[in-house]
Design a protein around this motif. Structure first.
Motif, PDB file in Angstrom:
ATOM      1  N   GLU A 126       9.239  76.024  91.721  1.00 34.01           N
ATOM      2  CA  GLU A 126       7.689  76.323  92.358  1.00 34.01           C
ATOM      3  C   GLU A 126       7.207  74.990  92.818  1.00 34.01           C
ATOM      4  OE1 GLU A 126       4.878  78.746  90.366  1.00 34.01           O
ATOM      5  OE2 GLU A 126       6.104  80.710  90.547  1.00 34.01           O
ATOM      6  N   THR A 146      10.678  79.246  92.625  1.00 34.31           N
ATOM      7  CA  THR A 146      10.298  80.306  91.456  1.00 34.31           C
ATOM      8  C   THR A 146      10.516  79.379  90.048  1.00 34.31           C
ATOM      9  OG1 THR A 146      10.165  82.427  90.490  1.00 34.31           O
ATOM     10  CG2 THR A 146      12.230  81.573  91.279  1.00 34.31           C
ATOM     11  N   ASP A 147       9.508  79.798  89.191  1.00 34.46           N
ATOM     12  CA  ASP A 147       9.849  79.320  87.673  1.00 34.46           C
ATOM     13  C   ASP A 147      10.319  80.340  86.940  1.00 34.46           C
ATOM     14  OD1 ASP A 147       9.172  76.472  88.450  1.00 34.46           O
ATOM     15  OD2 ASP A 147       7.077  76.851  88.034  1.00 34.46           O
ATOM     16  N   SER A 148      10.341  81.594  87.663  1.00 35.56           N
ATOM     17  CA  SER A 148      10.783  82.790  86.914  1.00 35.56           C
ATOM     18  C   SER A 148      12.050  83.468  87.360  1.00 35.56           C
ATOM     19  CB  SER A 148       9.646  83.909  87.069  1.00 35.56           C
ATOM     20  OG  SER A 148      10.229  85.133  86.723  1.00 35.56           O
ATOM     21  N   ALA A 151      12.125  86.806  88.650  1.00 33.13           N
ATOM     22  CA  ALA A 151      11.516  86.967  90.090  1.00 33.13           C
ATOM     23  C   ALA A 151      12.583  86.969  90.860  1.00 33.13           C
ATOM     24  CB  ALA A 151      10.629  86.006  90.359  1.00 33.13           C
TER      25      ALA A 151
END
Length: 372
Positions: A126, A146-148, A151
């Motif tokens: 992110e 994203t860091d997920s 996701a």
């Protein structure tokens, strides 16, 4: 017959706007300060290139022949030895290392050289070094910041970039997180590339390479780690970096790069051998940066800033809990130029990135102005 470009979109229009152009009016304002500009926006080294490295470069200056893209055995072995000695990476062979002409060149061209294209997905943090996005845009790939991992959904990325220590935030990912990310990428056939260019710029943490056996389980399959000597050894002007990891991926990169004539000059390779073999100059530089960091961090906190993460890298990730451009303007009024966090993604909209790579005199000037 001349080639017409009218039917195609210029390559530059595929790319994000060059962010630093937006900083120009703030640089002009900061430059008007009576005490002169303190430019803390870009982490460029200012201290001298160590004499031992300059000597190695000079001694290799008689270099009439072409170098090779793969690099000398000596430079690749120096990288292997450095990773083993300083970062606990074991099991690398000469086929697991490729020298490159600065890490930005590698990052910017890697998706193209590995055949990533339209319809493929490239993922990155992110908060991210903008060149990850640029390299994907260059080939028309889809991107997600994203860091997920959750996701990302069902579609597996062709490339997943991670960056620890992080530019801009200085965040260091723990070994457990890195291990799970490796497992996730391998299950999906995703190439995991770890940008580790700040691994020796650590202050309140102990960064670990994705190639460390505690992370990768002793296998380099599906993994690359990118390293640079620009910050560690004050060699930004030499363009010295290397990538290490999966031999099959590096073999493909080599096959493409040698057709393009992407070769680190011979004298630079000799200098890189010396730089990687000598740890004392890096320790000395680390101490200089630590002193600058301590002074600047204290001054920012006294001026009402909060410093988030920043446990490593050459930056302080600072906020006054306002829009980042308002903070940039506040600092510019005091003759200090910082990088707005928005340059690194929407997640940075309330932070600024403040480098502590300036000279001692300029750092002291910033400290004085922050106390006014």
């Amino acid at each position: 017959m001349p080639v017409s470009m009218s039917a195609s979109i210029p390559v530059s229009q595929r790319l994000p706007d060059f962010p630093w152009d937006k900083l120009a009016p703030f640089k002009e304002k900061a430059s008007g300060h009576a005490g002169g500009l303190v430019d803390l926006s870009i982490g460029t080294p200012v201290d001298p290139t160590p004499a031992v490295i300059q000597k190695a470069l000079a001694e290799a200056a008689d270099s009439p022949g072409y170098p090779t893209t793969i690099g000398t055995a000596a430079v690749r072995q120096a990288a292997i030895d450095w990773l083993a000695r300083n970062h606990g990476v074991s099991g690398l062979g000469l086929e697991n290392v490729l020298p490159v002409i600065g890490s930005k060149e590698l990052i910017g061209s890697l998706p193209l050289h590995l055949g990533v294209g339209q319809g493929d997905l490239v993922a990155y943090p992110e908060l991210a070094y903008p060149t990850y996005e640029v390299s994907a845009a260059l080939v028309g790939a889809d991107t997600v910041a994203t860091d997920s991992l959750v996701a990302l959904g069902p579609k597996a990325p062709k490339i997943l970039w991670i960056n620890s220590p992080s530019n801009p935030s200085g965040r260091v990912l723990p070994v457990e997180h890195l291990r799970k990310t490796v497992e996730w990428a391998r299950e999906r056939g995703t190439l995991l590339i770890s940008d580790e260019c700040y691994i020796e710029c650590a202050w309140e943490a102990e960064p670990i390479s994705v190639l460390h056996p505690d992370v990768c389980g002793g296998s380099f399959d599906g993994l690359l780690a990118v390293h640079s000597l620009s910050k560690r050894s004050n060699l930004a002007g030499y363009r010295e970096a290397f990538v290490a990891g999966d031999a099959s991926v590096l073999g493909e990169l080599l096959a493409v790069r040698k057709n393009l004539g992407l070769m680190m000059p011979g004298p630079q390779q000799a200098a890189m051998v010396t730089a990687l073999a000598d740890d004392q100059h890096a320790k000395d530089q680390h101490a200089r940066y630590a002193a600058r960091r301590a002074k600047l961090k204290a001054a920012l906190e006294s001026a009402g800033f909060r410093i988030d993460h920043s446990e490593a890298s050459l930056y302080l990730w600072a906020t006054r809990d306002e829009d980042c451009w308002a903070t940039v303007d506040w600092l510019a009024e005091r003759g200090i130029l910082a990088a707005p966090g928005a340059f690194y993604g929407r997640a940075g909209s309330s932070h600024v990135r403040i480098a502590f790579t300036a000279t001692d005199e300029r750092i002291d000037a910033a400290v004085s102005r922050l106390s006014e």
